[in-house]
Design a protein around this motif. Structure first.
Motif, PDB file in Angstrom:
ATOM      1  N   GLY A 187     -41.355  -0.933 -21.011  1.00  0.00           N
ATOM      2  CA  GLY A 187     -42.554  -1.547 -21.555  1.00  0.00           C
ATOM      3  C   GLY A 187     -42.907  -2.909 -21.016  1.00  0.00           C
ATOM      4  O   GLY A 187     -43.861  -3.536 -21.489  1.00  0.00           O
ATOM      5  N   PHE A 188     -42.160  -3.403 -20.025  1.00  0.00           N
ATOM      6  CA  PHE A 188     -42.516  -4.678 -19.401  1.00  0.00           C
ATOM      7  C   PHE A 188     -43.569  -4.432 -18.319  1.00  0.00           C
ATOM      8  O   PHE A 188     -43.498  -3.423 -17.596  1.00  0.00           O
ATOM      9  N   SER A 189     -44.516  -5.335 -18.201  1.00  0.00           N
ATOM     10  CA  SER A 189     -45.550  -5.172 -17.177  1.00  0.00           C
ATOM     11  C   SER A 189     -46.127  -6.521 -16.799  1.00  0.00           C
ATOM     12  O   SER A 189     -46.003  -7.499 -17.543  1.00  0.00           O
ATOM     13  N   GLY A 190     -46.744  -6.570 -15.616  1.00  0.00           N
ATOM     14  CA  GLY A 190     -47.439  -7.774 -15.184  1.00  0.00           C
ATOM     15  C   GLY A 190     -46.561  -9.006 -15.239  1.00  0.00           C
ATOM     16  O   GLY A 190     -45.432  -9.024 -14.729  1.00  0.00           O
ATOM     17  N   ALA A 191     -47.063 -10.039 -15.900  1.00  0.00           N
ATOM     18  CA  ALA A 191     -46.360 -11.320 -15.971  1.00  0.00           C
ATOM     19  C   ALA A 191     -45.091 -11.255 -16.798  1.00  0.00           C
ATOM     20  O   ALA A 191     -44.341 -12.234 -16.860  1.00  0.00           O
ATOM     21  N   ASP A 192     -44.809 -10.103 -17.438  1.00  0.00           N
ATOM     22  CA  ASP A 192     -43.533  -9.933 -18.144  1.00  0.00           C
ATOM     23  C   ASP A 192     -42.368  -9.799 -17.173  1.00  0.00           C
ATOM     24  O   ASP A 192     -41.203  -9.898 -17.587  1.00  0.00           O
ATOM     25  N   ILE A 193     -42.659  -9.529 -15.887  1.00  0.00           N
ATOM     26  CA  ILE A 193     -41.618  -9.242 -14.908  1.00  0.00           C
ATOM     27  C   ILE A 193     -41.579 -10.329 -13.840  1.00  0.00           C
ATOM     28  O   ILE A 193     -42.607 -10.670 -13.252  1.00  0.00           O
ATOM     29  N   MET A 194     -40.391 -10.846 -13.593  1.00  0.00           N
ATOM     30  CA  MET A 194     -40.135 -11.733 -12.471  1.00  0.00           C
ATOM     31  C   MET A 194     -39.295 -10.948 -11.472  1.00  0.00           C
ATOM     32  O   MET A 194     -38.262 -10.384 -11.834  1.00  0.00           O
ATOM     33  N   PHE A 195     -39.739 -10.887 -10.222  1.00  0.00           N
ATOM     34  CA  PHE A 195     -38.998 -10.144  -9.204  1.00  0.00           C
ATOM     35  C   PHE A 195     -38.340 -11.122  -8.252  1.00  0.00           C
ATOM     36  O   PHE A 195     -38.990 -11.732  -7.412  1.00  0.00           O
ATOM     37  N   SER A 196     -37.025 -11.294  -8.406  1.00  0.00           N
ATOM     38  CA  SER A 196     -36.252 -12.218  -7.572  1.00  0.00           C
ATOM     39  C   SER A 196     -35.260 -11.407  -6.764  1.00  0.00           C
ATOM     40  O   SER A 196     -34.245 -10.949  -7.295  1.00  0.00           O
ATOM     41  N   SER A 197     -35.550 -11.236  -5.487  1.00  0.00           N
ATOM     42  CA  SER A 197     -34.739 -10.373  -4.639  1.00  0.00           C
ATOM     43  C   SER A 197     -34.399 -11.105  -3.351  1.00  0.00           C
ATOM     44  O   SER A 197     -34.941 -12.168  -3.057  1.00  0.00           O
ATOM     45  N   ASN A 198     -33.476 -10.533  -2.579  1.00  0.00           N
ATOM     46  CA  ASN A 198     -33.189 -11.076  -1.252  1.00  0.00           C
ATOM     47  C   ASN A 198     -32.936  -9.920  -0.300  1.00  0.00           C
ATOM     48  O   ASN A 198     -32.559  -8.831  -0.728  1.00  0.00           O
ATOM     49  N   ASP A 199     -33.172 -10.166   0.986  1.00  0.00           N
ATOM     50  CA  ASP A 199     -33.041  -9.103   1.987  1.00  0.00           C
ATOM     51  C   ASP A 199     -33.801  -7.865   1.506  1.00  0.00           C
ATOM     52  O   ASP A 199     -33.287  -6.746   1.500  1.00  0.00           O
ATOM     53  N   THR A 200     -35.054  -8.072   1.108  1.00  0.00           N
ATOM     54  CA  THR A 200     -35.800  -7.105   0.303  1.00  0.00           C
ATOM     55  C   THR A 200     -36.443  -6.000   1.133  1.00  0.00           C
ATOM     56  O   THR A 200     -37.223  -6.282   2.052  1.00  0.00           O
ATOM     57  N   PRO A 201     -36.186  -4.733   0.818  1.00  0.00           N
ATOM     58  CA  PRO A 201     -36.874  -3.623   1.494  1.00  0.00           C
ATOM     59  C   PRO A 201     -38.353  -3.604   1.126  1.00  0.00           C
ATOM     60  O   PRO A 201     -38.745  -4.048   0.038  1.00  0.00           O
ATOM     61  N   PRO A 202     -39.187  -3.052   1.995  1.00  0.00           N
ATOM     62  CA  PRO A 202     -40.633  -3.077   1.730  1.00  0.00           C
ATOM     63  C   PRO A 202     -41.034  -2.354   0.456  1.00  0.00           C
ATOM     64  O   PRO A 202     -41.942  -2.793  -0.257  1.00  0.00           O
ATOM     65  N   GLU A 203     -40.366  -1.231   0.145  1.00  0.00           N
ATOM     66  CA  GLU A 203     -40.772  -0.464  -1.031  1.00  0.00           C
ATOM     67  C   GLU A 203     -40.560  -1.250  -2.328  1.00  0.00           C
ATOM     68  O   GLU A 203     -41.241  -1.001  -3.336  1.00  0.00           O
ATOM     69  N   GLU A 204     -39.639  -2.227  -2.312  1.00  0.00           N
ATOM     70  CA  GLU A 204     -39.424  -3.024  -3.513  1.00  0.00           C
ATOM     71  C   GLU A 204     -40.557  -4.016  -3.717  1.00  0.00           C
ATOM     72  O   GLU A 204     -41.054  -4.199  -4.835  1.00  0.00           O
ATOM     73  N   PHE A 205     -41.004  -4.666  -2.644  1.00  0.00           N
ATOM     74  CA  PHE A 205     -42.173  -5.537  -2.751  1.00  0.00           C
ATOM     75  C   PHE A 205     -43.410  -4.739  -3.155  1.00  0.00           C
ATOM     76  O   PHE A 205     -44.237  -5.206  -3.941  1.00  0.00           O
ATOM     77  N   GLN A 206     -43.543  -3.530  -2.638  1.00  0.00           N
ATOM     78  CA  GLN A 206     -44.698  -2.708  -2.958  1.00  0.00           C
ATOM     79  C   GLN A 206     -44.738  -2.368  -4.441  1.00  0.00           C
ATOM     80  O   GLN A 206     -45.798  -2.457  -5.086  1.00  0.00           O
ATOM     81  N   LEU A 207     -43.594  -1.978  -5.009  1.00  0.00           N
ATOM     82  CA  LEU A 207     -43.574  -1.654  -6.432  1.00  0.00           C
ATOM     83  C   LEU A 207     -43.798  -2.908  -7.276  1.00  0.00           C
ATOM     84  O   LEU A 207     -44.538  -2.872  -8.270  1.00  0.00           O
ATOM     85  N   ALA A 208     -43.184  -4.016  -6.901  1.00  0.00           N
ATOM     86  CA  ALA A 208     -43.394  -5.260  -7.647  1.00  0.00           C
ATOM     87  C   ALA A 208     -44.876  -5.618  -7.679  1.00  0.00           C
ATOM     88  O   ALA A 208     -45.408  -6.020  -8.729  1.00  0.00           O
ATOM     89  N   ALA A 209     -45.548  -5.459  -6.553  1.00  0.00           N
ATOM     90  CA  ALA A 209     -46.981  -5.763  -6.493  1.00  0.00           C
ATOM     91  C   ALA A 209     -47.775  -4.799  -7.369  1.00  0.00           C
ATOM     92  O   ALA A 209     -48.703  -5.215  -8.082  1.00  0.00           O
ATOM     93  N   ARG A 210     -47.431  -3.512  -7.331  1.00  0.00           N
ATOM     94  CA  ARG A 210     -48.155  -2.527  -8.154  1.00  0.00           C
ATOM     95  C   ARG A 210     -47.987  -2.818  -9.645  1.00  0.00           C
ATOM     96  O   ARG A 210     -48.916  -2.606 -10.436  1.00  0.00           O
ATOM     97  N   LEU A 211     -46.819  -3.295 -10.033  1.00  0.00           N
ATOM     98  CA  LEU A 211     -46.567  -3.605 -11.443  1.00  0.00           C
ATOM     99  C   LEU A 211     -47.159  -4.944 -11.856  1.00  0.00           C
ATOM    100  O   LEU A 211     -47.177  -5.272 -13.046  1.00  0.00           O
ATOM    101  N   GLY A 212     -47.638  -5.719 -10.882  1.00  0.00           N
ATOM    102  CA  GLY A 212     -48.182  -7.039 -11.192  1.00  0.00           C
ATOM    103  C   GLY A 212     -47.116  -8.071 -11.484  1.00  0.00           C
ATOM    104  O   GLY A 212     -47.393  -9.104 -12.115  1.00  0.00           O
ATOM    105  N   ALA A 213     -45.895  -7.829 -11.033  1.00  0.00           N
ATOM    106  CA  ALA A 213     -44.796  -8.764 -11.263  1.00  0.00           C
ATOM    107  C   ALA A 213     -45.020 -10.061 -10.494  1.00  0.00           C
ATOM    108  O   ALA A 213     -45.693 -10.076  -9.454  1.00  0.00           O
TER     109      ALA A 213
END
Length: 429
Positions: free
Chosen positions: A97-123
């Motif tokens: 049930g988390f969405s948009g600004a509810d999510i902070m995405f802090s990653s390293n050595d990040t694969p493209p599909e992870e950035f893509q999903l973070a963007a789709r979720l509005g994180a």
């Protein structure tokens, strides 16, 4: 400091009684991780109260610490967001049930599909490296309007002996994370030129600190850096993320952090640095995992075998696959023989699991009451980085997770793995 009646160790009490535990183990076979709903909720409220002076304050719970849906939903009810660091953690946060600004995405050595999903979720994306700016733009097509960057000041971070008697020291210069100071300035300018409008600043400089001075000291560094970055780049800095690092007392003689004092220390730095610079509207974020959950979970296990060789061994039905920290780090976890809290601690044991590894020990040369077959042991402070670090070496199956509700009832929140789960990804053809 409170001691048991036996006088042999400071008292560290389980949040569950022997009577309760007998009833729970009658339903759920050991080993399993048990969580205290009442303690979790009360702690989340204490944290929120400690930072209530900042209208934009938000805790983003570190999902990696305890990636369990029932726990995440409980924290969401208490107003927390979710800090994610992988594709599946993003998926889990979304399903909880988390969405948009509810999510902070802090990653390293990040694969493209992870950035893509973070963007789709509005994180909110927290970039770990300067080179990730172009990588993110090329991956999702544009830089988000709100973006954050992780800062690594390098060198050695140290707080000398604090009033609590603990010294905090770590070596950010050896860590793989974050922008250098020069890269932050260049990065903010580049991100702004690529369309970013609102910025955040993040840093994590030390782990599991037992000092009320750590967060205020870190805040002072980040607040001053934020003032400089605004002057250098003209960027609109909306939030500063103090990340994690506030620790828990694994050993019974250690003093716990005072979150109210920590919040007040950060407030003083805020008013000293940000307010005079005209930045009194900056929101404060935290990303705590261990502090939020650690003391409110335990591993429940049963004594099954005894070995008398060069040492005295107690074998239990849990192993390092259920709790890796002692084997991996030599980490201390306090152990209570439930029902024998006031018995003399006059027996020295190694408490071991059944893995084919000699480091599969929950305790070494630990003074405990005499343990008998069938005794229930509580291994304390496994609510964070306990179940989540489990694995299947030796074909061991991951245990169940159980929630002790506020009304004293229990709920199974993750079933134990079965052999069918273990074999489900194997290909025999």
């Amino acid at each position: 400091m409170i001691f048991s009646e036996s006088g042999c160790f400071p008292l560290k009490k389980p949040f569950v009684t022997l009577e309760q535990l007998r009833a729970i183990t009658a339903r759920y076979p050991t080993p399993f991780h048990l969580y205290d709903e009442k303690g979790i909720r009360e702690n989340a409220r204490k944290l929120k109260a400690a930072f209530a002076w900042n209208p934009g304050y938000r805790e983003y719970f570190a999902v990696k610490a305890t990636p369990t849906p029932a726990i995440l939903k409980l924290l969401r009810e208490e107003g927390c967001g979710a800090d994610c660091s992988s594709l599946t953690e993003l998926m889990l946060a979304d399903r909880c049930g988390f969405s948009g600004a509810d999510i902070m995405f802090s990653s390293n050595d990040t694969p493209p599909e992870e950035f893509q999903l973070a963007a789709r979720l509005g994180a909110t994306i927290n970039l770990d490296d300067f080179t990730h700016i172009d990588f993110l733009k090329d991956t999702i097509g544009a830089i988000p309007e709100t973006i954050s960057c992780r800062y690594n000041p390098g060198g050695t971070f140290s707080i000398g002996a604090s009033e609590e008697g603990f010294q905090v020291m770590d070596t950010p210069g050896d860590a793989k994370y974050g922008f250098t100071r020069a890269q932050l300035t260049e990065g903010f300018r580049k991100l702004r030129a690529l369309g970013a409008k609102h910025f955040g600043l993040h840093a994590f400089l030390a782990s599991n600190t037992l000092s009320n001075a750590y967060y205020p000291t870190l805040a002072g560094i980040l607040f001053q850096t934020a003032v400089e970055l605004r002057e250098e780049t003209g960027c609109d800095i909306r939030f500063i993320n103090l990340s994690g690092g506030v620790g828990i007392p694994y050993r019974p003689e250690q003093r716990e952090n005072d979150i109210a004092a920590i919040g007040e220390g950060v407030r003083r730095k805020y008013e000293e640095i940000l307010v005079p610079a005209g930045m009194g509207d900056v929101a404060i974020f935290t990303e705590l995992g261990r502090f939020m959950l650690g003391p409110y979970g335990c591993l429940v296990t049963k004594a099954t075998h005894f070995k008398h060789t060069y040492k005295e061994y107690v074998g239990v039905d849990a192993c390092a696959a259920n709790l890796m920290r002692p084997a991996m780090y030599g980490a201390y976890h306090h152990i209570t023989v439930v029902g024998k809290e006031d018995a003399p601690c006059d027996h020295k044991y190694d408490v071991t699991g059944s893995l084919c590894e000699n480091n599969d020990k929950f305790a070494v040369d630990r003074m405990l009451p005499e343990i008998q077959s069938g005794d229930l042991l509580v291994i304390h402070d496994t609510g964070a980085h306990g179940f989540s670090m489990g694995y299947n070496y030796n074909g061991k199956l991951r245990s169940a997770e159980v929630l002790l509700r506020e009304d004293g009832s229990t709920r199974l929140i993750r079933r134990a793995e079965t052999p069918e789960d273990y074999f489900s990804t194997m290909i025999f053809d």
